[in-house]
Design an enzyme around this catalytic site. Structure first.
Site, PDB file in Angstrom:
ATOM      1  N   ASN A   1      28.209  72.168 -21.242  1.00  0.00           N
ATOM      2  CA  ASN A   1      29.224  71.133 -21.438  1.00  0.00           C
ATOM      3  C   ASN A   1      29.422  70.977 -22.941  1.00  0.00           C
ATOM      4  O   ASN A   1      28.602  70.362 -23.618  1.00  0.00           O
ATOM      5  CB  ASN A   1      28.725  69.829 -20.802  1.00  0.00           C
ATOM      6  CG  ASN A   1      29.656  68.661 -21.069  1.00  0.00           C
ATOM      7  OD1 ASN A   1      30.758  68.841 -21.588  1.00  0.00           O
ATOM      8  ND2 ASN A   1      29.215  67.466 -20.717  1.00  0.00           N
ATOM      9  N   TRP A   2      30.503  71.554 -23.437  1.00  0.00           N
ATOM     10  CA  TRP A   2      30.706  71.581 -24.889  1.00  0.00           C
ATOM     11  C   TRP A   2      31.259  70.255 -25.418  1.00  0.00           C
ATOM     12  O   TRP A   2      31.387  70.079 -26.615  1.00  0.00           O
ATOM     13  CB  TRP A   2      31.644  72.733 -25.256  1.00  0.00           C
ATOM     14  CG  TRP A   2      31.030  74.093 -25.021  1.00  0.00           C
ATOM     15  CD1 TRP A   2      29.741  74.363 -24.638  1.00  0.00           C
ATOM     16  CD2 TRP A   2      31.674  75.362 -25.167  1.00  0.00           C
ATOM     17  NE1 TRP A   2      29.547  75.708 -24.539  1.00  0.00           N
ATOM     18  CE2 TRP A   2      30.712  76.353 -24.852  1.00  0.00           C
ATOM     19  CE3 TRP A   2      32.961  75.764 -25.523  1.00  0.00           C
ATOM     20  CZ2 TRP A   2      31.016  77.718 -24.894  1.00  0.00           C
ATOM     21  CZ3 TRP A   2      33.264  77.116 -25.562  1.00  0.00           C
ATOM     22  CH2 TRP A   2      32.303  78.081 -25.252  1.00  0.00           C
ATOM     23  N   LYS A   3      31.633  69.371 -24.522  1.00  0.00           N
ATOM     24  CA  LYS A   3      32.156  68.050 -24.908  1.00  0.00           C
ATOM     25  C   LYS A   3      33.304  68.217 -25.911  1.00  0.00           C
ATOM     26  O   LYS A   3      34.045  69.194 -25.820  1.00  0.00           O
ATOM     27  CB  LYS A   3      31.015  67.177 -25.431  1.00  0.00           C
ATOM     28  CG  LYS A   3      29.854  67.115 -24.416  1.00  0.00           C
ATOM     29  CD  LYS A   3      28.850  66.057 -24.696  1.00  0.00           C
ATOM     30  CE  LYS A   3      27.761  66.102 -23.630  1.00  0.00           C
ATOM     31  NZ  LYS A   3      26.765  65.064 -23.761  1.00  0.00           N
TER      32      LYS A   3
ATOM     33  N   HIS B   1      31.119  62.472 -15.401  1.00  0.00           N
ATOM     34  CA  HIS B   1      30.100  62.493 -16.460  1.00  0.00           C
ATOM     35  C   HIS B   1      29.875  61.069 -16.972  1.00  0.00           C
ATOM     36  O   HIS B   1      30.811  60.274 -17.032  1.00  0.00           O
ATOM     37  CB  HIS B   1      30.553  63.414 -17.607  1.00  0.00           C
ATOM     38  CG  HIS B   1      29.458  63.659 -18.599  1.00  0.00           C
ATOM     39  ND1 HIS B   1      29.146  62.751 -19.582  1.00  0.00           N
ATOM     40  CD2 HIS B   1      28.584  64.686 -18.736  1.00  0.00           C
ATOM     41  CE1 HIS B   1      28.118  63.221 -20.280  1.00  0.00           C
ATOM     42  NE2 HIS B   1      27.763  64.390 -19.786  1.00  0.00           N
TER      43      HIS B   1
ATOM     44  N   GLU C   1      29.577  59.909 -19.796  1.00  0.00           N
ATOM     45  CA  GLU C   1      30.423  59.513 -20.937  1.00  0.00           C
ATOM     46  C   GLU C   1      31.816  59.110 -20.464  1.00  0.00           C
ATOM     47  O   GLU C   1      32.456  58.243 -21.057  1.00  0.00           O
ATOM     48  CB  GLU C   1      30.469  60.666 -21.960  1.00  0.00           C
ATOM     49  CG  GLU C   1      29.145  60.777 -22.708  1.00  0.00           C
ATOM     50  CD  GLU C   1      28.815  62.164 -23.223  1.00  0.00           C
ATOM     51  OE1 GLU C   1      29.693  63.046 -23.231  1.00  0.00           O
ATOM     52  OE2 GLU C   1      27.634  62.359 -23.600  1.00  0.00           O
TER      53      GLU C   1
ATOM     54  N   GLU D   1      21.927  63.561 -14.055  1.00  0.00           N
ATOM     55  CA  GLU D   1      21.792  63.384 -15.496  1.00  0.00           C
ATOM     56  C   GLU D   1      21.416  61.939 -15.793  1.00  0.00           C
ATOM     57  O   GLU D   1      22.296  61.062 -15.825  1.00  0.00           O
ATOM     58  CB  GLU D   1      23.113  63.693 -16.196  1.00  0.00           C
ATOM     59  CG  GLU D   1      23.611  65.101 -16.003  1.00  0.00           C
ATOM     60  CD  GLU D   1      24.506  65.535 -17.154  1.00  0.00           C
ATOM     61  OE1 GLU D   1      24.137  66.481 -17.841  1.00  0.00           O
ATOM     62  OE2 GLU D   1      25.557  64.906 -17.373  1.00  0.00           O
TER      63      GLU D   1
ATOM     64  N   GLY E   1      21.657  63.549 -24.737  1.00  0.00           N
ATOM     65  CA  GLY E   1      21.813  63.567 -26.191  1.00  0.00           C
ATOM     66  C   GLY E   1      20.726  62.827 -26.947  1.00  0.00           C
ATOM     67  O   GLY E   1      20.863  62.577 -28.148  1.00  0.00           O
TER      68      GLY E   1
ATOM     69  N   SER F   1      19.291  66.508 -22.344  1.00  0.00           N
ATOM     70  CA  SER F   1      18.350  67.033 -23.350  1.00  0.00           C
ATOM     71  C   SER F   1      17.581  68.255 -22.871  1.00  0.00           C
ATOM     72  O   SER F   1      16.414  68.440 -23.219  1.00  0.00           O
ATOM     73  CB  SER F   1      17.386  65.936 -23.823  1.00  0.00           C
ATOM     74  OG  SER F   1      18.109  64.918 -24.492  1.00  0.00           O
TER      75      SER F   1
ATOM     76  N   GLY G   1      24.325  70.070 -22.678  1.00  0.00           N
ATOM     77  CA  GLY G   1      25.264  69.624 -23.702  1.00  0.00           C
ATOM     78  C   GLY G   1      24.949  70.270 -25.044  1.00  0.00           C
ATOM     79  O   GLY G   1      25.337  71.404 -25.314  1.00  0.00           O
ATOM     80  N   GLY G   2      24.210  69.539 -25.873  1.00  0.00           N
ATOM     81  CA  GLY G   2      23.950  69.973 -27.251  1.00  0.00           C
ATOM     82  C   GLY G   2      23.491  71.421 -27.372  1.00  0.00           C
ATOM     83  O   GLY G   2      24.014  72.176 -28.213  1.00  0.00           O
TER      84      GLY G   2
HETATM   85  P1  PGA Z   1      22.695  66.971 -23.633  1.00  0.00           P
HETATM   86  O1  PGA Z   1      23.972  66.607 -22.732  1.00  0.00           O
HETATM   87  O2  PGA Z   1      22.169  68.286 -23.142  1.00  0.00           O
HETATM   88  O3  PGA Z   1      23.213  67.045 -25.043  1.00  0.00           O
HETATM   89  O4  PGA Z   1      21.708  65.870 -23.444  1.00  0.00           O
HETATM   90  C1  PGA Z   1      23.987  66.871 -21.358  1.00  0.00           C
HETATM   91  C2  PGA Z   1      25.299  66.398 -20.785  1.00  0.00           C
HETATM   92  O5  PGA Z   1      25.826  65.392 -21.243  1.00  0.00           O
HETATM   93  O6  PGA Z   1      25.829  67.025 -19.843  1.00  0.00           O
END
Ligand code: PGA
Length: 260
Positions: free
Chosen positions: A12-14, A100, A102, A170, A176, A215, A236-237
């Protein structure tokens, strides 16, 4: 992971990067994957909407599939600024992340809207990756399993099968932050989620893939991905670095359990 459920590793590159960054990342990832033939995992990257076309082009002829990060719950209409599931299908996407945390937190998306989006994704012939997970306050109150159960009931549309749905667990507090639940907590949550899916949709729903997200990094992916009810990851990250994402893809393979 269990036989019969193919692992899925999704990035997930956001809201990061521009077209050139994304294309280069896919090319780097493809090069790494070429040297690791036989990896069992299905590999998906979810770029920002404006970069999907470039990423689909860069991923052509590689095993890398492409997904969207969100879509509208309707296939078309007067929804300025929104992107529909058929539009994502038209670009070459195969998956769409919905719900998600977010989106839930920053855009006030509730379970009913998430379910509508997931249904719209299916109607477009794509597979939703439906995100659920508790907040820190909910976990501290001993409510993590109950919250995930309620979200399964309300965010996952009727007609769920292993072929048309992926769930991503999640925990909001792990996204994050560099913090993750313990392996035992992850195992407990995934077993509870699978049991809830089976309770709602019947025995075949045991085959629905349930990803862990929050994470996940090369350093912790191995033990997490070996948990029986964990069928992959939503990253994500660490998905923004091709080498890190590739290391997580490798950790989903059988040789990883031999101490990779
Ligand atoms: P993260 O994000 O790996 O940076 O914690 C995961 C996500 O939001 O899907």
């Amino acid at each position: 992971m269990q036989p019969g459920r193919r692992p899925l590793i999704a990035g997930n590159w956001k809201m990061n990067g521009l077209k050139a960054d994304s294309s280069a990342r896919v090319r780097n990832l493809a090069t790494l994957l070429r040297g690791a033939a036989g990896l069992p995992a299905e590999i998906v990257v979810c770029p920002p909407a404006t970069q999907i076309a470039a990423v689909v082009e860069a991923a052509a002829g590689t095993p890398i599939l492409v997904g969207g990060q969100d879509c509208h719950g309707q296939p078309k209409g007067a929804h300025t600024g929104d992107v529909s599931a058929p539009m994502l299908a038209d670009l070459g996407c195969r998956y769409v992340i919905v719900g998600h945390s977010e989106r839930r937190a920053n855009h006030g998306e509730g379970d009913a809207l998430v379910a509508a989006k997931a249904a719209a994704v299916r109607a477009a012939g794509l597979v939703p990756i439906i995100c659920i997970g508790e907040t820190a306050a909910e976990r501290n109150a001993g409510q993590a399993v109950a919250v995930a159960g309620r979200q399964i009931d309300a965010s996952v549309p009727a007609g769920t099968t292993p072929a048309n749905t992926v769930i991503a667990y999640e925990p909001v507090w792990a996204i994050g932050t560099g913090r993750t639940p313990t392996i035992e907590e992850i195992a407990e949550m995934h077993a509870a989620i699978r049991a809830r899916l089976v309770g709602r949709f019947g025995a075949p729903a045991a085959g629905v893939r349930v990803l862990y997200g929050g994470s996940m990094k090369p350093e912790n992916a191995g033990p997490i991905l070996q948990v029986a009810d964990v069928d992959g990851g939503l990253i994500g990250g660490a998905s923004l670095e091709a080498a890190d994402f590739f290391a997580i893809c490798r950790a989903s393979g059988p040789e990883a359990s031999a101490g990779d």
